[in-house]
Write an enzyme that holds these catalytic residues in place. Structure first.
Site, PDB file in Angstrom:
ATOM      1  N   HIS A  61       0.815  -1.211   0.000  1.00 28.50           N
ATOM      2  CA  HIS A  61       0.000   0.000   0.000  1.00 28.50           C
ATOM      3  C   HIS A  61       0.853   1.268   0.000  1.00 28.50           C
ATOM      4  O   HIS A  61       2.007   1.273   0.450  1.00 28.50           O
ATOM      5  CB  HIS A  61      -0.904  -0.004   1.232  1.00 28.50           C
TER       6      HIS A  61
ATOM      7  N   GLU B   3       0.980  -6.787   2.966  1.00 23.78           N
ATOM      8  CA  GLU B   3      -0.432  -6.752   3.323  1.00 23.78           C
ATOM      9  C   GLU B   3      -0.899  -8.192   3.479  1.00 23.78           C
ATOM     10  O   GLU B   3      -0.393  -9.092   2.809  1.00 23.78           O
ATOM     11  CB  GLU B   3      -1.252  -6.051   2.240  1.00 23.78           C
TER      12      GLU B   3
ATOM     13  N   ASP C 264       0.096  -5.527   7.289  1.00 21.53           N
ATOM     14  CA  ASP C 264      -1.041  -4.623   7.222  1.00 21.53           C
ATOM     15  C   ASP C 264      -2.296  -5.469   7.007  1.00 21.53           C
ATOM     16  O   ASP C 264      -2.533  -5.994   5.924  1.00 21.53           O
ATOM     17  CB  ASP C 264      -0.838  -3.637   6.068  1.00 21.53           C
TER      18      ASP C 264
ATOM     19  N   HIS D 154      -7.435  -5.326   5.095  1.00 20.56           N
ATOM     20  CA  HIS D 154      -8.535  -6.033   4.438  1.00 20.56           C
ATOM     21  C   HIS D 154      -8.693  -7.460   4.962  1.00 20.56           C
ATOM     22  O   HIS D 154      -9.488  -8.233   4.410  1.00 20.56           O
ATOM     23  CB  HIS D 154      -8.327  -6.028   2.925  1.00 20.56           C
TER      24      HIS D 154
ATOM     25  N   LYS E 270     -12.670  -0.458   7.740  1.00 21.36           N
ATOM     26  CA  LYS E 270     -13.122  -1.318   6.647  1.00 21.36           C
ATOM     27  C   LYS E 270     -14.151  -2.307   7.196  1.00 21.36           C
ATOM     28  O   LYS E 270     -15.296  -1.934   7.395  1.00 21.36           O
ATOM     29  CB  LYS E 270     -11.926  -1.960   5.970  1.00 21.36           C
TER      30      LYS E 270
END
Length: 364
Positions: A118, A160, A189, A192, A221
């Site tokens: 990201h 991520e 991270d 999501h 999120k």
């Protein structure tokens, strides 16, 4: 001096101009994976907290008077929830990622990062002035080869857990094993992954030891609120409190934000049927779209920027709120629609979207 008007005209000519558009139609683009943002329990806890005298703002940084009981309670709850030694609450995930990288990674260290990491990680690396090595996406051999290179300082691996544009899942456990063998630290991270993955919705890193692991759980999120929770060893959290400039010099998040995040975590724990429903929708979408699906994020590759914009606009006109994703967010020639599933959708919604999409993909 930058000619702002000329730069904006260049973006328009390349079909890469962006503008702000209000939501409308069936939600196929947000990250509200579990549908918690409008959960009645969040409204109820917010009203009750304010009626009981919770201040609207923190009024200062956490190291001044901005540290409120709501922040302390959230961090204690989150440490138990994520089975982490300590947690630290930030205003948002971008700030947390930037703080982690600019504070913990010394200029003598080496950062080994996935090629699809990201922007918050990339910006942090740029500001840290450390040596950085970009490796092929999700390639364990490439990560190990980078870890075996000579270095003078500590090695850090940055990934991520679920990639926001590809929707695929990182081999987090295997990468943590590489870090253990090669004396490195792993920053994951979970933006999501939080709320969606793991036996209890704690992310892809659920159940992994925290000695070499630092995980960031974004709260805006699947949790439906806002903020970022860093989970790590106690010494790392204390170091961030003392040295992380984005933490020290920022006004603390609203106390109400902390109250809502804690309630959202409780909802993830107490309503597993939301994750189960989302998983069922993923399977249905994979069948209808004839695509492999690893997460609620389903990229529909278009290629040309103009065509991606045109298809998105046509679908919006038919009542489907889906957006075109173009460079620099994704590499050149990989413009796409980013289909993002959420537990509030129905199979009929997905079937109708697939029917509307099919002829648009066939149009030159």
């Amino acid at each position: 001096m930058t000619d702002f008007a000329a730069e904006l005209a260049r973006l328009r000519a390349a079909d890469r101009y962006r503008s702000l558009n209000l939501p409308g139609g069936i939600d196929l683009s947000s990250n509200d994976y579990l549908g918690l943002s409008r959960h009645p329990a969040l409204a109820q806890v917010a009203i009750a907290a304010l009626q009981n005298g919770l201040s609207a703002g923190a009024t200062g940084s956490r190291l001044l008077r901005g540290h409120q009981q709501a922040h302390a309670e959230l961090e204690a709850f989150a440490a138990r929830y994520f089975d982490a030694p300590r947690t630290l609450f930030f205003a948002n995930g971008f700030q947390a990622n930037y703080a982690l990288i600019t504070t913990l990674i010394d200029r003598h260290d080496v950062a080994i990062f996935d090629s699809l990491c990201h922007a918050s990680m990339r910006d942090g690396l740029h500001a840290s002035h450390c040596r950085s090595l970009k490796v092929r996406h999700n390639d364990l051999d490439a990560f190990e080869a980078a870890l075996q290179k000579p270095r003078s300082g500590r090695a850090w691996v940055l990934i991520e857990s679920v990639y926001s544009m590809e929707g695929d899942v990182a081999p987090v456990a295997e990468l943590l094993g590489l870090c253990e063998r090669h004396d490195a630290m792993l920053i994951v991270d979970e933006a999501h992954g939080t709320g969606v993955f793991g036996a209890h919705g704690r992310g892809v890193s659920e159940g992994l030891a925290h000695e070499r692991l630092i995980s960031l759980h974004t709260c805006g999120k699947a949790l439906g609120v806002a903020g970022g929770l860093v989970c790590a060893r106690a010494d790392i959290i204390e170091y961030l409190i003392n040295f992380a400039r984005p933490f020290i010099y920022s006004t603390a998040p609203m106390p109400l934000q902390a109250v809502l995040v804690q309630k959202a975590l409780e909802l993830v724990r107490d309503e597993p049927e939301r994750r189960e429903r989302l998983l069922g929708l993923q399977g249905f979408a994979a069948e209808r779209l004839k695509m492999a699906v690893s997460s609620p994020i389903i990229p529909i590759l278009i290629g040309e920027d103009a065509k991606a914009v045109a298809i998105a606009h046509s679908l919006q006109q038919q009542g489907f709120d889906i957006r075109a994703i173009r460079p620099p967010t994704v590499p050149a020639s990989t413009a796409r629609l980013r289909l993002s599933l959420n537990a509030g959708l129905t199979p009929d919604d997905i079937a109708a979207f697939a029917t509307a999409l099919s002829p648009l993909l066939e149009t030159p």
